[in-house]
Motif scaffolding. Sequence first.
Motif, PDB file in Angstrom:
ATOM      1  N   THR A  45       3.411   0.921   3.244  1.00 60.39           N
ATOM      2  CA  THR A  45       3.019  -0.152   4.148  1.00 60.39           C
ATOM      3  C   THR A  45       2.907  -1.433   3.337  1.00 60.39           C
ATOM      4  O   THR A  45       2.301  -1.421   2.262  1.00 60.39           O
ATOM      5  N   ILE A  59       1.806   8.197  -2.280  1.00 62.95           N
ATOM      6  CA  ILE A  59       1.824   8.903  -3.565  1.00 62.95           C
ATOM      7  C   ILE A  59       3.173   9.554  -3.828  1.00 62.95           C
ATOM      8  O   ILE A  59       3.527   9.791  -4.983  1.00 62.95           O
ATOM      9  N   ARG A  69       6.481   6.925  10.070  1.00 62.56           N
ATOM     10  CA  ARG A  69       7.390   7.114   8.929  1.00 62.56           C
ATOM     11  C   ARG A  69       8.595   7.985   9.256  1.00 62.56           C
ATOM     12  O   ARG A  69       9.591   7.935   8.553  1.00 62.56           O
ATOM     13  N   ASP A 116      -4.440  10.556   5.581  1.00 61.59           N
ATOM     14  CA  ASP A 116      -3.012  10.374   5.269  1.00 61.59           C
ATOM     15  C   ASP A 116      -2.442   9.165   6.010  1.00 61.59           C
ATOM     16  O   ASP A 116      -1.332   9.206   6.523  1.00 61.59           O
ATOM     17  N   MET A 134       0.896  -1.168   0.000  1.00 60.06           N
ATOM     18  CA  MET A 134       0.000   0.000   0.000  1.00 60.06           C
ATOM     19  C   MET A 134       0.922   1.201   0.000  1.00 60.06           C
ATOM     20  O   MET A 134       1.422   1.611   1.037  1.00 60.06           O
ATOM     21  N   ASP A 152      -2.018  -2.395  16.221  1.00 58.15           N
ATOM     22  CA  ASP A 152      -2.391  -1.579  15.055  1.00 58.15           C
ATOM     23  C   ASP A 152      -1.229  -0.750  14.499  1.00 58.15           C
ATOM     24  O   ASP A 152      -1.457   0.248  13.834  1.00 58.15           O
ATOM     25  N   ARG A 153      -0.031  -1.175  14.733  1.00 54.06           N
ATOM     26  CA  ARG A 153       1.133  -0.457  14.219  1.00 54.06           C
ATOM     27  C   ARG A 153       2.003  -1.410  13.412  1.00 54.06           C
ATOM     28  O   ARG A 153       1.932  -2.615  13.630  1.00 54.06           O
ATOM     29  N   PRO A 154       2.878  -0.921  12.542  1.00 52.48           N
ATOM     30  CA  PRO A 154       3.161   0.473  12.233  1.00 52.48           C
ATOM     31  C   PRO A 154       2.089   1.099  11.350  1.00 52.48           C
ATOM     32  O   PRO A 154       1.380   0.418  10.618  1.00 52.48           O
ATOM     33  N   GLN A 155       1.994   2.410  11.452  1.00 53.47           N
ATOM     34  CA  GLN A 155       1.118   3.216  10.592  1.00 53.47           C
ATOM     35  C   GLN A 155       1.982   4.287   9.929  1.00 53.47           C
ATOM     36  O   GLN A 155       2.813   4.912  10.585  1.00 53.47           O
ATOM     37  N   PRO A 156       1.737   4.558   8.652  1.00 54.71           N
ATOM     38  CA  PRO A 156       2.622   5.507   7.972  1.00 54.71           C
ATOM     39  C   PRO A 156       2.650   6.890   8.612  1.00 54.71           C
ATOM     40  O   PRO A 156       3.719   7.468   8.770  1.00 54.71           O
ATOM     41  N   ARG A 157       1.505   7.437   9.004  1.00 58.17           N
ATOM     42  CA  ARG A 157       1.539   8.801   9.510  1.00 58.17           C
ATOM     43  C   ARG A 157       2.278   8.914  10.838  1.00 58.17           C
ATOM     44  O   ARG A 157       2.948   9.910  11.113  1.00 58.17           O
ATOM     45  N   LEU A 158       2.171   7.902  11.651  1.00 57.99           N
ATOM     46  CA  LEU A 158       2.791   7.962  12.974  1.00 57.99           C
ATOM     47  C   LEU A 158       4.244   7.476  12.983  1.00 57.99           C
ATOM     48  O   LEU A 158       5.032   7.897  13.812  1.00 57.99           O
ATOM     49  N   TYR A 202      -4.769  -3.032  10.794  1.00 55.09           N
ATOM     50  CA  TYR A 202      -5.405  -3.923  11.760  1.00 55.09           C
ATOM     51  C   TYR A 202      -6.866  -3.551  11.885  1.00 55.09           C
ATOM     52  O   TYR A 202      -7.202  -2.369  12.023  1.00 55.09           O
ATOM     53  N   VAL A 255      -1.968   8.152   0.778  1.00 55.73           N
ATOM     54  CA  VAL A 255      -1.037   8.433   1.865  1.00 55.73           C
ATOM     55  C   VAL A 255       0.102   9.238   1.253  1.00 55.73           C
ATOM     56  O   VAL A 255       0.530   8.944   0.138  1.00 55.73           O
ATOM     57  N   ILE A 256       0.603  10.225   1.955  1.00 48.90           N
ATOM     58  CA  ILE A 256       1.623  11.087   1.375  1.00 48.90           C
ATOM     59  C   ILE A 256       3.000  10.440   1.409  1.00 48.90           C
ATOM     60  O   ILE A 256       3.736  10.486   0.429  1.00 48.90           O
TER      61      ILE A 256
END
Lengths: 367, 367, 367, 367
Positions: free
Chosen positions: A259, A186, A316, B201, A183, A308-314, B206, A254-255
């Motif tokens: 993922t 952009i 990266r 973003d 995923m 629920d991690r990793p997440q791109p916004r939190l 999960y 996602v900027i």
Amino acid sequence: MLDGRKINVGVLGATGTVGQRFISLLAEHPFFVIHALGASPRSAGKHYAKAVNWKQVRPIPSQVREIIVHECKPEHFLECEVVFSGLDADVAGDIEASFRLAELAVFSNAKNFRRDPNVPLIVPLVNPTHLSMIRQQRALHSPPLKKGFIVTNANCSTTGAVVPLAVLEKAFGPLESCIITTMQAISGAGYPGLPSFDILDNVVPYISGEEEKIEWETLKILGGIVDDDEGQKVFDMHSRQPLRVSASCNRVPVIEGHTECVSVRFARRPPPSPQQVREALQGYTSDVYTMGCPSAPRHTIFVHEEADRPQPRLDRDYQAGAGVCVGRVRQCRVLDIKFVVLANNVAIGAATSSIINAEYAAIKGEI
Amino acid sequence: MLDGRKINVGVLGATGTVGQRFISLLAEHPFFVIHALGASPRSAGKHYAKAVNWKQVRPIPSQVREIIVHECKPEHFLECEVVFSGLDADVAGDIEASFRLAELAVFSNAKNFRRDPNVPLIVPLVNPTHLSMIRQQRALHSPPLKKGFIVTNANCSTTGAVVPLAVLEKAFGPLESCIITTMQAISGAGYPGLPSFDILDNVVPYISGEEEKIEWETLKILGGIVDDDEGQKVFDMHSRQPLRVSASCNRVPVIEGHTECVSVRFARRPPPSPQQVREALQGYTSDVYTMGCPSAPRHTIFVHEEADRPQPRLDRDYQAGAGVCVGRVRQCRVLDIKFVVLANNVAIGAATSSIINAEYAAIKGEI
Amino acid sequence: MLDGRKINVGVLGATGTVGQRFISLLAEHPFFVIHALGASPRSAGKHYAKAVNWKQVRPIPSQVREIIVHECKPEHFLECEVVFSGLDADVAGDIEASFRLAELAVFSNAKNFRRDPNVPLIVPLVNPTHLSMIRQQRALHSPPLKKGFIVTNANCSTTGAVVPLAVLEKAFGPLESCIITTMQAISGAGYPGLPSFDILDNVVPYISGEEEKIEWETLKILGGIVDDDEGQKVFDMHSRQPLRVSASCNRVPVIEGHTECVSVRFARRPPPSPQQVREALQGYTSDVYTMGCPSAPRHTIFVHEEADRPQPRLDRDYQAGAGVCVGRVRQCRVLDIKFVVLANNVAIGAATSSIINAEYAAIKGEI
Amino acid sequence: MLDGRKINVGVLGATGTVGQRFISLLAEHPFFVIHALGASPRSAGKHYAKAVNWKQVRPIPSQVREIIVHECKPEHFLECEVVFSGLDADVAGDIEASFRLAELAVFSNAKNFRRDPNVPLIVPLVNPTHLSMIRQQRALHSPPLKKGFIVTNANCSTTGAVVPLAVLEKAFGPLESCIITTMQAISGAGYPGLPSFDILDNVVPYISGEEEKIEWETLKILGGIVDDDEGQKVFDMHSRQPLRVSASCNRVPVIEGHTECVSVRFARRPPPSPQQVREALQGYTSDVYTMGCPSAPRHTIFVHEEADRPQPRLDRDYQAGAGVCVGRVRQCRVLDIKFVVLANNVAIGAATSSIINAEYAAIKGEI
């Protein structure tokens, strides 16, 4: 590391997305000094601050604002020892070859030379030792070269997956197969890249050429270097234990930050447990960090415990995007183990990798 | 179909996200007539238009605006023959059981009874014949029932995957394994559902309980009904040819439409080619369409030829979201075949499935 | 209306964003029949379905898939009476002039002729009577024309504001000043339009030329037609009661639907109350609807009572986007009254306006 | 500044969105030391790292992870001199009053005391001198206080507008009227705040209570303190030159950073030119910076020359979000001058303001 030695570097494709990242990172580098900038003819002759459509959150570094941009010809980079290439693939091939011919060390983010049998494809957290191939590259070049070479780094989506895969192979022996679903942000498409009309409130389940890159590059990176019958060194493409990789690539709104959901099957039976995998990933230290490359992350892989991690916004920007984050390590009902990996596509997935590769080469005395 | 017969229906959880979809769809139904609405005690006694925080693009259907909402007790639904349940799982179990006990036919979108051994779990485009289990359900109920029963439909993310999987099994024999990675829309989480701060973003890799639902429900839906040693009918959970399903579920910033990357391995060797798979998917016609269920889509599966489709924003409303769209059918280097499937999570993934299930039951004379 | 008469029409710029909307709308039109399609030379000679990168949610209408696209030259449109132009401004001027010269009726969404003193600028819900200017346009043309003319419709952001402003002037007399702040959808920028990198998680507080359009076009549309000293008809630009308009234009991450915050000051003292304004807006019926234009909305303006409406995602498709929605009518502490207006930029803000203008001209016997 | 003195501080509402920002900022503060954390009873007794659902990009500061969270009662904060309040308005009133009564200095981001006639409402870049009101606040308190007081900072959307407005008044004399249209980030609504279903691909043209806050708070902040007939100090609400403020507030799909379009009319004729306004804004230095408050930004206002700036994604982190950015300064056809202002709603719009206010009070010797 280098006893205070400074190394002049140039940036090719300096006005583009990757070029801007090179400049942001190099502006604060302990031993690389930005000395020359190259871009297309329509930018040549302008001050960098005028030529560029700057799109970074941090302002243009003050020391490059007034640098005059040149065309990407070696004659303008004679005082450099290294060039970093953020060129587009449609021009990168000829230009990078011309810089190598001019005895410059080229560290390229472009795809053009990744499949060259004498050009190493290096994810610095994984296979910096592939740098050894540059001696044969110089020797077989016509004419033979003394200093010039090209080193490439991997595609951004390959990079994210291959870091944990490499660690798993080091810890538990060869992998047999791997299914990767991405995923992707952009920013991986450059600028202007994806039209907003195509991606707002949407997923695009296709990125041209991307799946082939993951499936092929992974084998070159995870494989070794062996001697062939004629005494030449060749990349073995993981052939001692064939590894099948299947990728599905998607673009999401996602900027920054790719993922990837990864499932793997190990050759060894029984396979390691999720907990063993977690420990191996968390415990790994890269050679480039150990050797003191200043841009190498302390933690190659951060393993998240939260579900629920990793997440791109939190995640990266963790370690300035130089490491990767893994989470959700668990059993896979079809293969053995599955997990999620996040890699910053514009940092370790692009410019940061090139820079660490150059740091490693400098420390190794190849520059 | 029903010779002009009209059937009074109720909607439970009428003010919620799924309830609103039931009402939008049923307001234009050829033979179901909305007669009663049930919601929580704080909505009871109000006109529907006052009780609901309407979130649909189409306005509230005029014929329901003035209906008085009741609590979800069977005594308020005695003039109905059917109830559709869009209740939350924390209350659905007891309420749906009480309506069944009151001899109503319950078509539920909730998860509570999906694993009940006497309750069919029906994706109408796939296994409407599982409806036959309701006879045993009535007979074994205490006290035995004459008309009451519960039928469930599947989780939204299961639905999207299971439609093409079922068609592939019909065409090419049993599957052996399947890896599914989802990119799910936020509307699947209901309202208020996901905080915007968590998903703008961003990707959240999960969704609580979702992977287990896909991995378990798929087996019940694709499996058959067999007689056990004691002469009871049981769902065989695909046990004649064990099928391993591995799911990875992600939330993405998309409003509506779940996109899923699916890889499958067939039991048969050699497996079908991508072209054979495409033809099988495109050529399939569902029983519910053939039998005349008015909400069934003409095309169960639309197979896209373009490399970058299906996409949720462009394809989720095809056939009012009642079918599914498949694209990118190609070989998988690890399993056999991989493809992308898109299903509208709030249409065929929720209310539309319940309604087609009820249409089928009515046409079959079970209502 | 036309006693069953059908009118052949062409679409210029047929492969572009606006052109696709023209085709979607005209494919179901009661009396306009798509007969010819024009696009750039690189599309010419291809079937429409091959030439276009279709980006609409509804599939390509079947009757246009096989039409051969031509270059935008009048010789290919001789069997048409009307052409709709969705051309880009860089080519629209010359092409539209050539079609007028060839005695075709041109309804254009481009900006090129909007400021021409003999070309009406018509928002059909507001000033269709400006169509009368086409007689002078034909007469003053060199050579004089019998049937050919050009009619333009307004910029998408002008359209949204000017509809309620016109109604307020009709009800309460002239306005004195107006401050408009827009939040415009990305589809207003065409395709590829805005790079996603520029607008995800962002606002861009500038749209080139947009504020000038709103400030100028509003005066032409709300003004009248008067005779000058030489007996010529001229647009009076609202000069009998000077109206000052100030616009601030912003791009927001919304796919479709321009939201605008508007504050107005009336010439009359005391000004009308919010309730009077609401009633005037809600009660207005457009001439084009009264006269039977089939694409005109029944409700020119829908006035929301809820505090948080209109919203683009929920309200942009009301009446197929042909009307506008107003909400939050309340007092302004600086001017008199403020409110929010939402207009569908790709429907009434573009193709739908052109089509209603042509319907009106046909009904009036000018085609 | 404080000669090495350290000041123990507490954070109330420590697990909430604003509380998390307080903690991130204070963890690196030169003289404030986080000593105690307060939250709701369900968090009390837990380690902070367990109690909080941490949503910041930077990890939880190591020194607070193990702090035991207490209920928000003064008895747990006796070793603190200052508390920062990120409490929700529904509980902030009583709790903050109890801390003041316990002789603590309370710096609150909540709205509850903003309208209190003895509580200053301070945007630190604008009106820190309003701090002088705390002496009367203590004196009039029952019982009179020695050290305790409450200082509030403004609503996030007020803050952005009022900084340039204050500078304009200082440079060019009083303003007469002001129209403000906001495009506010979702983080302004706290967590969980806005459901994603409400804001993806959407604008919500309403934020409860927000317009009233801007219209009222602006007057208190820009006004002075005068003596009334009874010798009491009162906030004059800008009454010497009545100022009319009209606000329209919108929520947009942006994570952080409020963008506001502002038009102003000056009392003085002729008004200043856009260039004079630009210079005044760019040249302003705040008292809090001059006096050495460590969190005060060097540049109170950064004035962009590019036509399309400021933008929230690119500019919100400039100076760690402690200043504001202005762009597009130009003439307004209705009032005099219009411009765009961007303020980081979670930095200068919230926690950063409270902290600078406390720094100022400490330097002034009030703590």
